[in-house]
Design an enzyme around this catalytic site. Structure first.
Site, mmCIF file in Angstrom:
data_model
loop_
_atom_site.group_PDB
_atom_site.id
_atom_site.type_symbol
_atom_site.label_atom_id
_atom_site.label_comp_id
_atom_site.label_asym_id
_atom_site.label_seq_id
_atom_site.Cartn_x
_atom_site.Cartn_y
_atom_site.Cartn_z
ATOM 1 N N HIS A 101 0.850 -1.188 0.000
ATOM 2 C CA HIS A 101 0.000 0.000 0.000
ATOM 3 C C HIS A 101 0.890 1.244 0.000
ATOM 4 O O HIS A 101 1.808 1.352 0.812
ATOM 5 C CB HIS A 101 -0.922 0.026 1.226
ATOM 6 C CG HIS A 101 -1.611 1.351 1.431
ATOM 7 N ND1 HIS A 101 -1.409 2.131 2.543
ATOM 8 C CD2 HIS A 101 -2.490 2.031 0.645
ATOM 9 C CE1 HIS A 101 -2.131 3.238 2.437
ATOM 10 N NE2 HIS A 101 -2.802 3.195 1.307
ATOM 11 N N SER A 102 0.635 2.186 -0.906
ATOM 12 C CA SER A 102 1.309 3.477 -0.917
ATOM 13 C C SER A 102 2.834 3.301 -0.970
ATOM 14 O O SER A 102 3.354 2.751 -1.938
ATOM 15 C CB SER A 102 0.859 4.283 0.304
ATOM 16 O OG SER A 102 1.204 5.637 0.185
ATOM 17 N N LEU A 103 3.568 3.740 0.056
ATOM 18 C CA LEU A 103 5.020 3.514 0.084
ATOM 19 C C LEU A 103 5.331 2.039 -0.086
ATOM 20 O O LEU A 103 6.279 1.668 -0.800
ATOM 21 C CB LEU A 103 5.606 4.025 1.404
ATOM 22 C CG LEU A 103 7.064 3.642 1.694
ATOM 23 C CD1 LEU A 103 8.002 4.233 0.646
ATOM 24 C CD2 LEU A 103 7.464 4.071 3.095
#
Length: 284
Positions: A101-103
């Site tokens: 997720h994301s990073l």
């Protein structure tokens, strides 16, 4: 899959990381990587809804219950990718899937592009490549980052008088989350200090990166991915407004309603994401 959660610690030699283990021991190996300033509880709603997977959800270095990097060290993407490889070695996983997720999605893409023979599946939530910049910005960015490192010595982490106030602060952070999501992240991310509570995350995580890849360099990782990949784009998240980037991706992406933390903000969002990824992994 089983809802039982096992807490483990992994000594990688250069750092010790904490993690959650979900699912059957003989399930498909998956390493789950959370977003910036989050922790392994990012997957506390999603992981139990995924079938047939052995999910190891890490607290990335500097987050949650994992150790911080030593003085003088930083938090580059490549260092996170190295940590993940060390984790896989400890688990005895020659090949493994990545859920990010994301990073965590960005780290997943970097690792899957750098060593495509190690990664079996790539499941991404609202993240693909790191922020990019042109070569003309290199010197200015380096100077900004060096000065920020010096300035950090005089700064102190925020202390909130109560856990409730700390949760409210997280709800209104750079990326807003629901109260339930902030509370779940707080279970693993808050610690008592004189005067109240503070977040465990390393203050150095807020420093700007001294260097950035060009867009062409970042996309070179995407182009080397050899495994099946599926990206979920949050309708109210960070990727939805980057249509030009999404059109360049060689793998499947689909949009779901919700914000950047749609897999954590509420049960309905977690169910939608789980339905997509259960189809993607194809394990009954």
């Amino acid at each position: 899959m089983s809802t039982e959660i096992q807490e483990i610690r992994l000594n990688l030699g250069h750092i010790e990381l904490a993690a959650h283990l979900f699912g059957p021991a003989d399930g498909l190996p998956v390493i789950a990587l959370h977003g910036w300033l989050d922790n392994a509880n990012s997957f506390i709603r999603l992981a139990p809804k995924l079938r047939g997977l052995r999910i190891l959800a890490l607290d990335l270095a500097g987050h949650g219950h994992s150790e911080h990097r030593p003085p003088g060290a930083g938090y580059a993407l490549w260092d996170y990718a190295h940590d993940v490889l060390r984790v896989a070695e400890q688990m005895g996983w020659a090949r493994f899937a990545l859920l990010g997720h994301s990073l965590g999605a960005i780290i997943s893409v970097v690792l899957a592009g750098a060593l495509p023979e190690r990664v079996t599946h790539l499941a991404l939530i609202d993240g693909v490549i790191p922020p990019t910049s042109g070569p003309q910005d290199a010197a200015e960015r380096m100077g900004m980052a060096l000065q920020a490192q010096l300035n950090l010595d005089s700064k102190r982490k925020a202390v909130h008088p109560t856990q409730e106030r700390a949760v409210e602060a997280r709800m209104k952070g750079l990326v807003a989350v629901s109260r339930e999501a902030a509370e779940l992240l707080g279970q693993r991310g808050l610690m008592p200090v004189p005067g109240g509570y503070t977040w465990r995350s390393d203050s150095r995580l807020t420093l700007p990166s001294p260097t950035r890849l060009s867009e062409a360099q970042a996309l070179s990782f995407v182009k080397r991915i050899a495994c099946p990949a599926h990206l979920i784009v949050a309708a109210d998240g960070m990727l939805a407004r980057h249509g030009a980037l999404l059109e360049q991706l060689p793998f499947v992406h689909e949009q779901l309603p919700g914000g950047h933390h749609l897999h954590l903000n509420d049960e309905s969002g977690a169910t939608l994401v789980a339905d997509c990824f259960n189809r993607f992994f194809g394990i009954s």
